[in-house]
Scaffold this motif. Structure first.
Motif, short mmCIF file in Angstrom:
data_model
loop_
_atom_site.label_atom_id
_atom_site.label_comp_id
_atom_site.label_asym_id
_atom_site.label_seq_id
_atom_site.Cartn_x
_atom_site.Cartn_y
_atom_site.Cartn_z
N ALA A 21 0.21 -1.36 -0.12
CA ALA A 21 0.01 -0.31 0.06
C ALA A 21 0.66 1.03 0.08
CB ALA A 21 -1.05 -0.17 1.12
N LEU A 22 1.79 0.86 0.84
CA LEU A 22 3.20 1.76 0.31
C LEU A 22 3.68 2.35 -0.66
CD1 LEU A 22 4.92 2.45 4.43
CD2 LEU A 22 2.22 3.63 3.61
N SER A 28 2.20 9.30 0.35
CA SER A 28 3.43 8.81 1.18
C SER A 28 4.88 8.85 1.76
CB SER A 28 3.40 7.39 2.21
OG SER A 28 3.63 6.55 1.23
N TRP A 29 5.66 8.47 0.14
CA TRP A 29 7.49 9.12 0.31
C TRP A 29 7.43 10.44 0.04
CZ3 TRP A 29 9.61 4.32 0.76
CH2 TRP A 29 8.71 3.08 -0.16
N ILE A 30 7.08 11.81 -0.04
CA ILE A 30 7.23 12.92 0.05
C ILE A 30 7.73 13.04 1.79
CG2 ILE A 30 6.58 14.80 0.10
CD1 ILE A 30 4.63 14.84 -2.11
N GLY A 31 6.43 12.25 2.16
CA GLY A 31 6.69 12.61 4.16
C GLY A 31 8.56 11.60 4.92
N LEU A 37 15.56 13.03 5.78
CA LEU A 37 16.40 14.60 5.36
C LEU A 37 16.73 14.84 6.84
CD1 LEU A 37 15.37 15.59 1.75
CD2 LEU A 37 17.38 14.81 2.31
N ILE A 38 15.59 15.27 7.62
CA ILE A 38 15.28 15.53 8.61
C ILE A 38 16.30 14.77 9.93
CG2 ILE A 38 14.12 16.79 10.75
CD1 ILE A 38 11.93 16.91 8.21
N ASN A 274 3.47 14.16 9.87
CA ASN A 274 1.50 13.73 9.85
C ASN A 274 1.67 12.79 8.03
OD1 ASN A 274 0.77 14.59 12.22
ND2 ASN A 274 0.82 16.66 11.69
N ILE A 275 2.17 12.85 7.44
CA ILE A 275 1.84 12.33 5.55
C ILE A 275 2.10 11.24 6.39
CG2 ILE A 275 2.84 12.29 3.64
CD1 ILE A 275 3.22 15.26 3.66
N LEU A 276 2.94 10.76 6.49
CA LEU A 276 3.44 8.99 7.08
C LEU A 276 2.44 8.69 8.25
CD1 LEU A 276 5.70 6.81 7.06
CD2 LEU A 276 7.10 7.95 8.79
#
Length: 292
Positions: A21-22, A28-31, A37-38, A274-276
Motif C-alpha cells: 500500500a505504501l 507517502s514517500w514525500i513524508g 532528510l531531517i 503526519n503524512i507518514l
C-alpha cells in the motif's frame, strides 16, 4: 504451530499489505523522504554545522542571512543554522523518547485492561478519561511545572500526556482479539495470560499502535516547542527549536529569521510525520486497501 512461527506469520501478513500500500501511495514517500532528510541532518549535525552552536560573537549580533551566515545570527551572535541543526537532535530525541515511553506503558496498560476486564478495566479507563479531559498542552504544562525544566523531566511530562491515547488504542482491539479461536486454543493448552498477551495478542494489534505512535510523535514535537516557548523546556544555552523561537520573539520585527527558520523546521517535521502516519493508517485499513 509454535509461538515463533505464529508471530512470524502474523508479522508477514501485516507487513506485506502495508508495504504494498505504501508503494502505491506516492504521496507517502514525500513524508518518508522529508523525514529521512531531517533525521540525517540531525545525526550529522556535528559534522555539517558550520559553527559551534554555543559560540557567541557580539560583533555579529543579529546579522541577517548572508553568505557568511546562511540563516543569520541571534542576539548573542550565535549561528542560527548551527543551532537549528543541533536543536533538531534535542527536539527529535524528546519526541521519540516520550512517545516510546508512552507507547510501551500505554500499550501494556491497554492490553492488560482489555484482556482482564472487570474492575481493573474500569479503573484504568476511568483514569484515562480523566487524563483525556485535559488538553494535551495544559496537562504537559502542569506536569512540567511540577517536575522542573530539564531534558529528562520534559520527556516524562510529554510521555504522561500521551499515555492515555495508547491505552485506548491497545484496549479496543485486545477485547476483539481475545475472543478469537486461537486465543481460546492457547488457554486450553495452558498458556499463561502473560504469554497470551505478549506473544499472541500484541503482534495482532502492533500495526495500530505503530500508526498512533507516528502521529503522536508529531504532537510530542509540537508540545516540546510549546513548553520550551514558555520556559519549561530544556534550559539554555542548549539549542532547541522551541527555545530558539522563544529567544527570537523579542526581536521578531527586526530579526524575523530568528523565529521563521525554527518554525519552518517544526512545520516540516510535523508535516512529514503526519503524512507518514496517514499513509500507515490508510495502509492498514482493509477498506482503504481494497478500494485502491
Amino acid at each position: 504451530m509454535t509461538d515463533a512461527t505464529f508471530s512470524l506469520t502474523t508479522a508477514e501478513r501485516q507487513a506485506n499489505p502495508i508495504l504494498m500500500a505504501l508503494r502505491r501511495n506516492r504521496f507517502s514517500w514525500i513524508g518518508i523522504g522529508l523525514l529521512a532528510l531531517i533525521l540525517l541532518a540531525a545525526l550529522l549535525a556535528p559534522a555539517i554545522a558550520p559553527d559551534d552552536p554555543l559560540k557567541q560573537n557580539i560583533l555579529h549580533r543579529l546579522s541577517p542571512p548572508s553568505a557568511e551566515f546562511w540563516l543569520g545570527t541571534d542576539s548573542y551572535g550565535r549561528d542560527v543554522l548551527s543551532r537549528l541543526l543541533h536543536g533538531a537532535r534535542i527536539s527529535l530525541s524528546v519526541g521519540f523518547l516520550s512517545v516510546l515511553i508512552a507507547m510501551v506503558v500505554g500499550s501494556a496498560l491497554g492490553i492488560v485492561a482489555g484482556y482482564i476486564g472487570g474492575v481493573f478495566d474500569q479503573l484504568v479507563m476511568g483514569l484515562v478519561d480523566v487524563m483525556l479531559s485535559f488538553p494535551t498542552l495544559l496537562l504537559g504544562l502542569m506536569v512540567a511545572a511540577m517536575l522542573g525544566a530539564s531534558f529528562e523531566n520534559l520527556v516524562i511530562a510529554i510521555a504522561i500526556t500521551e499515555t492515555a491515547p495508547f491505552v485506548r488504542v491497545a484496549r479496543a482491539p485486545t477485547i476483539a482479539v481475545k475472543r478469537r479461536e486461537f486465543i481460546e486454543a492457547g488457554k486450553s493448552m495452558g498458556f499463561s495470560p502473560l504469554r497470551i498477551m505478549g506473544v499472541h495478542i500484541l503482534p495482532n494489534i502492533l500495526s495500530d499502535i505503530v500508526v498512533v505512535a507516528s502521529l503522536w510523535m508529531a504532537s510530542a514535537i509540537r508540545t516540546e516547542a510549546s513548553l520550551a516557548f514558555v520556559g519549561l523546556g530544556v534550559p539554555p544555552p542548549a539549542a532547541t527549536w522551541g527555545g530558539m523561537i522563544r529567544e527570537g520573539f523579542d526581536n521578531i520585527l527586526s530579526a524575523w529569521w530568528l523565529v521563521v527558520f525554527p518554525s519552518l523546521a517544526i512545520l516540516l517535521t510535523v508535516l512529514a510525520l503526519n503524512i507518514l502516519g496517514d499513509a500507515l493508517r490508510d495502509a492498514i485499513d482493509p477498506k482503504t486497501r481494497s478500494g485502491r
